[in-house]
Design a protein around this motif. Structure first.
Motif, short mmCIF file in Angstrom:
data_model
loop_
_atom_site.label_atom_id
_atom_site.label_comp_id
_atom_site.label_asym_id
_atom_site.label_seq_id
_atom_site.Cartn_x
_atom_site.Cartn_y
_atom_site.Cartn_z
N SER A 1 0.87 -1.16 0.00
CA SER A 1 0.00 0.00 0.00
C SER A 1 0.91 1.21 0.00
O SER A 1 1.96 1.21 0.66
CB SER A 1 -0.90 0.02 1.24
OG SER A 1 -1.47 1.32 1.42
N ASP A 2 0.52 2.24 -0.73
CA ASP A 2 1.35 3.44 -0.74
C ASP A 2 1.33 4.13 0.62
O ASP A 2 2.10 5.07 0.86
CB ASP A 2 0.89 4.41 -1.84
CG ASP A 2 1.99 5.39 -2.23
OD1 ASP A 2 3.17 4.98 -2.24
OD2 ASP A 2 1.69 6.55 -2.50
N LYS A 3 0.46 3.66 1.50
CA LYS A 3 0.42 4.19 2.86
C LYS A 3 1.46 3.54 3.77
O LYS A 3 1.65 3.99 4.91
CB LYS A 3 -0.98 4.01 3.45
CG LYS A 3 -2.05 4.83 2.73
CD LYS A 3 -3.43 4.61 3.34
CE LYS A 3 -4.50 5.40 2.60
NZ LYS A 3 -5.85 5.17 3.18
N LEU A 4 2.10 2.46 3.30
CA LEU A 4 3.18 1.86 4.09
C LEU A 4 4.26 2.91 4.34
O LEU A 4 4.54 3.74 3.48
CB LEU A 4 3.80 0.68 3.34
CG LEU A 4 2.99 -0.60 3.21
CD1 LEU A 4 3.79 -1.63 2.42
CD2 LEU A 4 2.60 -1.16 4.58
N HIS A 5 4.86 2.86 5.50
CA HIS A 5 5.90 3.83 5.80
C HIS A 5 7.03 3.16 6.57
O HIS A 5 6.91 2.02 7.01
CB HIS A 5 5.32 5.01 6.61
CG HIS A 5 4.80 4.60 7.96
ND1 HIS A 5 3.53 4.06 8.13
CD2 HIS A 5 5.36 4.63 9.19
CE1 HIS A 5 3.34 3.79 9.41
NE2 HIS A 5 4.43 4.12 10.07
N GLY A 6 8.12 3.88 6.71
CA GLY A 6 9.25 3.40 7.49
C GLY A 6 9.87 2.13 6.93
O GLY A 6 9.90 1.91 5.72
N TYR A 7 10.35 1.30 7.86
CA TYR A 7 11.07 0.09 7.44
C TYR A 7 10.16 -0.92 6.76
O TYR A 7 10.61 -1.67 5.90
CB TYR A 7 11.76 -0.55 8.65
CG TYR A 7 12.84 0.32 9.25
CD1 TYR A 7 13.82 0.88 8.44
CD2 TYR A 7 12.87 0.59 10.62
CE1 TYR A 7 14.82 1.68 8.98
CE2 TYR A 7 13.87 1.38 11.16
CZ TYR A 7 14.85 1.93 10.34
OH TYR A 7 15.83 2.71 10.87
N GLN A 8 8.88 -0.95 7.12
CA GLN A 8 7.95 -1.87 6.45
C GLN A 8 7.85 -1.53 4.97
O GLN A 8 7.81 -2.40 4.10
CB GLN A 8 6.58 -1.81 7.10
CG GLN A 8 5.60 -2.85 6.57
CD GLN A 8 4.23 -2.76 7.21
OE1 GLN A 8 3.87 -1.75 7.81
NE2 GLN A 8 3.45 -3.83 7.09
N ARG A 9 7.83 -0.25 4.66
CA ARG A 9 7.78 0.20 3.27
C ARG A 9 9.07 -0.19 2.53
O ARG A 9 9.02 -0.69 1.40
CB ARG A 9 7.58 1.72 3.23
CG ARG A 9 7.44 2.31 1.82
CD ARG A 9 7.25 3.82 1.93
NE ARG A 9 7.12 4.46 0.63
CZ ARG A 9 5.97 4.67 -0.01
NH1 ARG A 9 4.84 4.27 0.53
NH2 ARG A 9 5.95 5.27 -1.19
N MET A 10 10.22 0.05 3.15
CA MET A 10 11.49 -0.29 2.53
C MET A 10 11.59 -1.79 2.29
O MET A 10 12.10 -2.24 1.25
CB MET A 10 12.66 0.18 3.40
CG MET A 10 12.76 1.70 3.55
SD MET A 10 12.97 2.58 1.98
CE MET A 10 11.32 3.24 1.74
N ARG A 11 11.13 -2.60 3.24
CA ARG A 11 11.17 -4.05 3.09
C ARG A 11 10.30 -4.50 1.92
O ARG A 11 10.69 -5.35 1.13
CB ARG A 11 10.73 -4.73 4.38
CG ARG A 11 10.77 -6.26 4.31
CD ARG A 11 10.55 -6.89 5.67
NE ARG A 11 9.25 -6.54 6.23
CZ ARG A 11 9.07 -5.87 7.37
NH1 ARG A 11 10.11 -5.46 8.08
NH2 ARG A 11 7.86 -5.62 7.82
N ALA A 12 9.11 -3.93 1.80
CA ALA A 12 8.22 -4.30 0.70
C ALA A 12 8.84 -3.96 -0.65
O ALA A 12 8.78 -4.74 -1.60
CB ALA A 12 6.87 -3.60 0.87
N ILE A 13 9.45 -2.79 -0.75
CA ILE A 13 10.10 -2.38 -2.00
C ILE A 13 11.22 -3.34 -2.35
O ILE A 13 11.35 -3.79 -3.50
CB ILE A 13 10.62 -0.93 -1.88
CG1 ILE A 13 9.44 0.05 -1.75
CG2 ILE A 13 11.47 -0.57 -3.10
CD1 ILE A 13 9.86 1.46 -1.39
#
Length: 275
Positions: free
Chosen positions: A173-185
């Motif tokens: 989700s584009d609402k992911l943030h922080g390390y969770q967002r980096m991990r998903a990418i």
């Protein structure tokens, strides 16, 4: 300054430290580092016979402007091992890198490499691909976010690396943030093989397209999405670089497993490989 006068440009699948095969391929290509350009699909190092020599040569060619690479999952693992986040895996033949006098120079260069590149006006290159729930321009933006984190201060890098590893996939989700967002990418661009239509990843399947896949999951490229560029990717050795459609081109021929090292010539799409 970006050159546009190269004689030939080639996109090469996963090297995995196969230094001998890399040199043989360059001879077959009649590669001239003063006239030609190489683009690597990531996973420069790991299971091959000489990851140190392979990493040194890729950096040397990059410093001359004759090579560009994206990061693969094995490259990020190498960086994490260098920083003490992960132990050296016995099956990875990378110990010599950490014992080398130029280790820090090599790894500081590696961590600053991108996760997405545009080899020409018709193609885009990432290690694992681009999921169906992302447009290419979105993928470029997300790749740059992670690259900024990996290439930042060592303190920042050491905080990030432990957070990139999880056995459970994050639903994008584009609402992911922080390390969770980096991990998903990182998971999408460097680890992806199978996913659902909305981009949920499955990490355990590494087999060929003929093998039974988990229910509701397909190869990421089987979810049809209109793309403005053809996606070039490596990572999935079991495909043997046989996937070749209007939208995608697989380039990992499984050299390190006894297969082929594959080069795709930009311009005419010719495939050159050595067994």
């Amino acid at each position: 300054m970006i050159r546009n006068d190269y004689r030939h440009q080639y996109v090469i699948g996963d090297l995995q430290g196969c230094f001998g095969a890399f040199n043989r391929l360059l001879k077959v290509l009649d590669f001239d580092e003063n006239q030609d350009k190489l683009w690597l699909a990531g996973d420069i190092v790991a299971r091959g016979e000489d990851s140190l020599a392979t990493l040194r040569e890729t950096k040397r060619l990059a410093d001359k402007g004759a090579l560009s690479t994206v990061l693969g999952n094995h490259d990020i693992t190498l960086i994490a091992t260098w920083r003490g986040i992960l132990p050296i895996k016995p099956k990875d033949k990378t110990a010599a890198i950490f014992e080398a006098d130029d280790c820090d120079e090599l790894l500081n260069w590696l961590r600053r490499q991108p996760l997405l590149l545009y080899p020409d006006e018709k193609t885009v290159l990432t290690h694992a691909g681009i999921p169906p729930n992302w447009q290419i321009k979105e993928a470029q933006k997300y790749a740059q976010e992670l690259q900024n984190q990996l290439s930042g201060s060592l303190k920042q890098l050491d905080r990030l690396l432990p957070k990139l590893y999880s056995k459970k996939a994050d639903v994008w989700s584009d609402k992911l943030h922080g390390y969770q967002r980096m991990r998903a990418i990182a998971n999408y661009l460097t680890r992806m093989r199978l996913c659902t239509q909305d981009g949920l990843l499955e990490f355990s399947f590494k087999e060929s397209l003929k093998d039974e896949m988990p229910s509701d999951f397909r190869p990421w490229f089987d979810w049809y999405v209109v793309r403005e560029r053809r996606i070039l990717f490596g990572h999935w050795a079991a495909l043997k670089a046989q996937v070749d459609t209007k939208n995608v081109r697989a380039l990992d021929g499984g050299c390190v497993w006894g297969g082929s090292l594959v080069a795709y010539r930009l311009g005419d799409g010719k495939i050159i490989e050595i067994k």
